[in-house]
Design a protein around this motif. Structure first.
Motif, PDB file in Angstrom:
ATOM      1  N   LYS A 246       0.825  -1.223   0.000  1.00 37.56           N
ATOM      2  CA  LYS A 246       0.000   0.000   0.000  1.00 37.56           C
ATOM      3  C   LYS A 246       0.856   1.269   0.000  1.00 37.56           C
ATOM      4  O   LYS A 246       0.642   2.213   0.768  1.00 37.56           O
ATOM      5  CB  LYS A 246      -0.958   0.011   1.189  1.00 37.56           C
ATOM      6  CG  LYS A 246      -2.025  -1.081   1.144  1.00 37.56           C
ATOM      7  CD  LYS A 246      -2.974  -0.975   2.319  1.00 37.56           C
ATOM      8  CE  LYS A 246      -4.182  -1.883   2.178  1.00 37.56           C
ATOM      9  NZ  LYS A 246      -3.904  -3.280   1.901  1.00 37.56           N
TER      10      LYS A 246
ATOM     11  N   ASP B 288       3.614  11.187 -12.530  1.00 30.52           N
ATOM     12  CA  ASP B 288       2.916  12.191 -11.740  1.00 30.52           C
ATOM     13  C   ASP B 288       3.758  13.429 -11.478  1.00 30.52           C
ATOM     14  O   ASP B 288       3.222  14.532 -11.356  1.00 30.52           O
ATOM     15  CB  ASP B 288       2.457  11.566 -10.416  1.00 30.52           C
ATOM     16  CG  ASP B 288       1.473  10.442 -10.643  1.00 30.52           C
ATOM     17  OD1 ASP B 288       0.275  10.734 -10.805  1.00 30.52           O
ATOM     18  OD2 ASP B 288       1.903   9.267 -10.693  1.00 30.52           O
TER      19      ASP B 288
ATOM     20  N   LYS C 149      -4.517   3.063 -14.718  1.00 32.10           N
ATOM     21  CA  LYS C 149      -5.180   4.280 -14.272  1.00 32.10           C
ATOM     22  C   LYS C 149      -4.512   4.766 -12.988  1.00 32.10           C
ATOM     23  O   LYS C 149      -4.090   3.976 -12.155  1.00 32.10           O
ATOM     24  CB  LYS C 149      -6.669   4.010 -14.022  1.00 32.10           C
ATOM     25  CG  LYS C 149      -7.450   3.641 -15.274  1.00 32.10           C
ATOM     26  CD  LYS C 149      -8.906   3.389 -14.927  1.00 32.10           C
ATOM     27  CE  LYS C 149      -9.706   3.028 -16.170  1.00 32.10           C
ATOM     28  NZ  LYS C 149     -11.135   2.748 -15.840  1.00 32.10           N
ATOM     29  N   ARG C 150      -4.466   6.073 -12.815  1.00 33.92           N
ATOM     30  CA  ARG C 150      -3.789   6.646 -11.658  1.00 33.92           C
ATOM     31  C   ARG C 150      -4.375   6.171 -10.332  1.00 33.92           C
ATOM     32  O   ARG C 150      -3.650   5.979  -9.359  1.00 33.92           O
ATOM     33  CB  ARG C 150      -3.845   8.176 -11.720  1.00 33.92           C
ATOM     34  CG  ARG C 150      -2.797   8.778 -12.646  1.00 33.92           C
ATOM     35  CD  ARG C 150      -2.730  10.288 -12.484  1.00 33.92           C
ATOM     36  NE  ARG C 150      -1.557  10.816 -13.137  1.00 33.92           N
ATOM     37  CZ  ARG C 150      -1.477  11.094 -14.435  1.00 33.92           C
ATOM     38  NH1 ARG C 150      -2.518  10.876 -15.209  1.00 33.92           N
ATOM     39  NH2 ARG C 150      -0.358  11.570 -14.963  1.00 33.92           N
ATOM     40  N   GLU C 151      -5.683   5.977 -10.301  1.00 34.96           N
ATOM     41  CA  GLU C 151      -6.318   5.557  -9.052  1.00 34.96           C
ATOM     42  C   GLU C 151      -6.020   4.109  -8.697  1.00 34.96           C
ATOM     43  O   GLU C 151      -6.292   3.672  -7.574  1.00 34.96           O
ATOM     44  CB  GLU C 151      -7.840   5.766  -9.124  1.00 34.96           C
ATOM     45  CG  GLU C 151      -8.532   5.035 -10.254  1.00 34.96           C
ATOM     46  CD  GLU C 151      -8.666   5.862 -11.522  1.00 34.96           C
ATOM     47  OE1 GLU C 151      -9.579   5.575 -12.319  1.00 34.96           O
ATOM     48  OE2 GLU C 151      -7.849   6.800 -11.706  1.00 34.96           O
ATOM     49  N   ASP C 152      -5.435   3.351  -9.633  1.00 32.97           N
ATOM     50  CA  ASP C 152      -5.157   1.934  -9.401  1.00 32.97           C
ATOM     51  C   ASP C 152      -3.684   1.651  -9.140  1.00 32.97           C
ATOM     52  O   ASP C 152      -3.257   0.494  -9.166  1.00 32.97           O
ATOM     53  CB  ASP C 152      -5.620   1.098 -10.605  1.00 32.97           C
ATOM     54  CG  ASP C 152      -7.123   1.142 -10.799  1.00 32.97           C
ATOM     55  OD1 ASP C 152      -7.840   1.334  -9.793  1.00 32.97           O
ATOM     56  OD2 ASP C 152      -7.587   0.979 -11.946  1.00 32.97           O
ATOM     57  N   ARG C 153      -2.920   2.677  -8.888  1.00 33.24           N
ATOM     58  CA  ARG C 153      -1.471   2.484  -8.700  1.00 33.24           C
ATOM     59  C   ARG C 153      -0.898   3.552  -7.788  1.00 33.24           C
ATOM     60  O   ARG C 153      -1.532   4.593  -7.552  1.00 33.24           O
ATOM     61  CB  ARG C 153      -0.762   2.560 -10.054  1.00 33.24           C
ATOM     62  CG  ARG C 153      -0.923   3.920 -10.765  1.00 33.24           C
ATOM     63  CD  ARG C 153       0.042   4.052 -11.903  1.00 33.24           C
ATOM     64  NE  ARG C 153      -0.150   5.247 -12.702  1.00 33.24           N
ATOM     65  CZ  ARG C 153       0.325   6.455 -12.399  1.00 33.24           C
ATOM     66  NH1 ARG C 153       0.995   6.626 -11.278  1.00 33.24           N
ATOM     67  NH2 ARG C 153       0.130   7.500 -13.210  1.00 33.24           N
TER      68      ARG C 153
ATOM     69  N   ASP D 129       2.103   4.746  -1.276  1.00 32.42           N
ATOM     70  CA  ASP D 129       1.447   5.880  -1.923  1.00 32.42           C
ATOM     71  C   ASP D 129       2.264   6.435  -3.081  1.00 32.42           C
ATOM     72  O   ASP D 129       1.715   6.856  -4.096  1.00 32.42           O
ATOM     73  CB  ASP D 129       1.199   6.999  -0.898  1.00 32.42           C
ATOM     74  CG  ASP D 129       0.265   6.568   0.210  1.00 32.42           C
ATOM     75  OD1 ASP D 129      -0.886   6.211  -0.087  1.00 32.42           O
ATOM     76  OD2 ASP D 129       0.713   6.564   1.379  1.00 32.42           O
TER      77      ASP D 129
ATOM     78  N   LYS E  31       1.526   6.720  -6.933  1.00 29.16           N
ATOM     79  CA  LYS E  31       1.993   7.851  -7.730  1.00 29.16           C
ATOM     80  C   LYS E  31       3.478   7.650  -8.041  1.00 29.16           C
ATOM     81  O   LYS E  31       4.218   7.071  -7.238  1.00 29.16           O
ATOM     82  CB  LYS E  31       1.801   9.168  -6.980  1.00 29.16           C
ATOM     83  CG  LYS E  31       0.376   9.408  -6.477  1.00 29.16           C
ATOM     84  CD  LYS E  31      -0.635   9.417  -7.599  1.00 29.16           C
ATOM     85  CE  LYS E  31      -2.025   9.741  -7.044  1.00 29.16           C
ATOM     86  NZ  LYS E  31      -3.082   9.640  -8.066  1.00 29.16           N
TER      87      LYS E  31
END
Length: 368
Positions: free
Chosen positions: A84, A144, A106-110, A86, A112
């Motif tokens: 987990k 990012d 997708k950004r929300e699935d990985r 970030d 930054k």
């Protein structure tokens, strides 16, 4: 608390001495951990070295078979998701292949992705390596954040297709602030120093041409050059061609701690580089009150205040630059003010606390 992986190829063999203090400070303020592909970790260190390639391959295949969300991911990518994490911050930029599978998601699935770039990553490699050029063009808007050392480097990186909003200027720091007194110039001999790798980017020839210009005015000048590299032969050759062996000393490579003690003895630091993202040796000299003489190329001109903490040689005008140097050196009160402002400017802008604060702000901004 934000969880960050600081990713290196090797640990603890960092390519420069300023990274460890930053990592140590970050680890005290956020959940920041060093992850490296090679090296050894001492007990108690907040760092880990990844297993062997063979073990990683077995681990990848097992997890990919067990859970389809790990399909196509490598060991580091799987580990980051499982832990987990970030943010994955690549400190060795050439490891970008290690996160490309995550960037395809997708950004929300990985986690930054942040990549710190040095000068050659921006100014040179995209011209000579299709791998780098393609990465910037294809993934420049997927990463990012890119961290660069100067606004000039930011502008140059943008030309390769990276959006400006993805590029953040966070210069490296010299360490903690400390008390330094301004200095007066040496009276009998104008003492100038350079510290750099011997390569074409550092513009060895024009450094020596400026010294020759000063020598021709009749000033007693001494120029010491520290460093080594593949083009050191050019230095020796040009010393002979320009008849400068009587006033130029090739000092070779010296330990950074020893060099810092020597810098304060000089009147100016000289760096007329063709290409330079930042110029840490110039900052180091300035924190001891030594004004700088720099070219107006790259990020060098951003780290001094022209005619206040140093002299920018506009378009390498040696005659004009020589006149400015001699005028400052011969007036001890003007020189003292240059020295004072050099200390204040460099110590306030490039200390450890400033860099850590900017990194933390960046981490917070891309997590939101």
């Amino acid at each position: 608390m934000t969880k960050v992986y600081q990713v290196f190829e090797s640990y603890p063999l960092f390519y420069q001495p300023y990274i460890p203090p930053v990592l140590e400070q970050l680890s005290q303020e956020i959940d920041s951990k060093v992850v490296a592909f090679k090296g050894q970790v001492k007990t108690g260190e907040k760092a880990s070295v990844l297993p062997s390639y063979t073990y990683r391959r077995i681990y990848e295949k097992f997890n990919q078979k067990l859970n389809k969300k790990y399909k196509n991911l490598n060991y580091l990518e799987i580990l980051a998701i499982q832990q987990k994490v970030d943010i994955i911050h690549l400190q060795h930029s050439y490891l970008f292949n290690k996160v490309k599978n995550l960037l395809d998601r997708k950004r929300e699935d990985r986690p930054k992705i942040i990549i710190s770039l040095r000068g050659g990553d921006t100014y040179i490699k995209p011209w000579t390596s299709k791998r780098w050029k393609d990465f910037y063009q294809n993934y420049g808007d997927q990463v990012d954040a890119f961290v660069v050392m100067s606004h000039d480097q930011k502008s140059y990186l943008h030309r390769w297709g990276v959006p400006l909003e993805r590029i953040h200027v966070i210069p490296i720091s010299f360490g903690q602030k400390f008390e330094v007194q301004p200095k007066y110039p040496n009276r009998d001999t104008l003492k100038i120093v350079s510290v750099f790798r011997m390569c074409w980017e550092k513009n060895i020839a024009d450094n020596l041409r400026l010294i020759k210009q000063i020598k021709q005015t009749g000033i007693n000048v001494m120029y010491d050059v520290y460093g080594d590299g593949k083009d050191i032969g050019q230095l020796y050759y040009l010393l002979d061609r320009y008849n400068l062996n009587d006033c130029v000393n090739v000092k070779g490579k010296v330990e950074n701690s020893i060099l810092k003690n020597k810098l304060k003895d000089y009147d100016f630091i000289l760096q007329l580089s063709h290409s330079e993202s930042f110029g840490m040796s110039v900052v180091e000299a300035q924190i001891f009150g030594v004004p700088a003489i720099v070219s107006n190329y790259g990020g060098l001109q951003e780290i001094i205040l022209n005619n206040k903490t140093g002299i920018i040689s506009e378009n390498l005008d040696f005659e004009k630059t020589c006149t400015c140097i001699v005028n400052v050196w011969q007036n001890k009160h003007i020189y003292f003010e240059y020295s004072h402002r050099s200390i204040m400017n460099s110590q306030n802008k490039y200390n450890l606390g400033v860099e850590v604060k900017k990194l933390k702000n960046l981490y917070d901004s891309i997590i939101l």
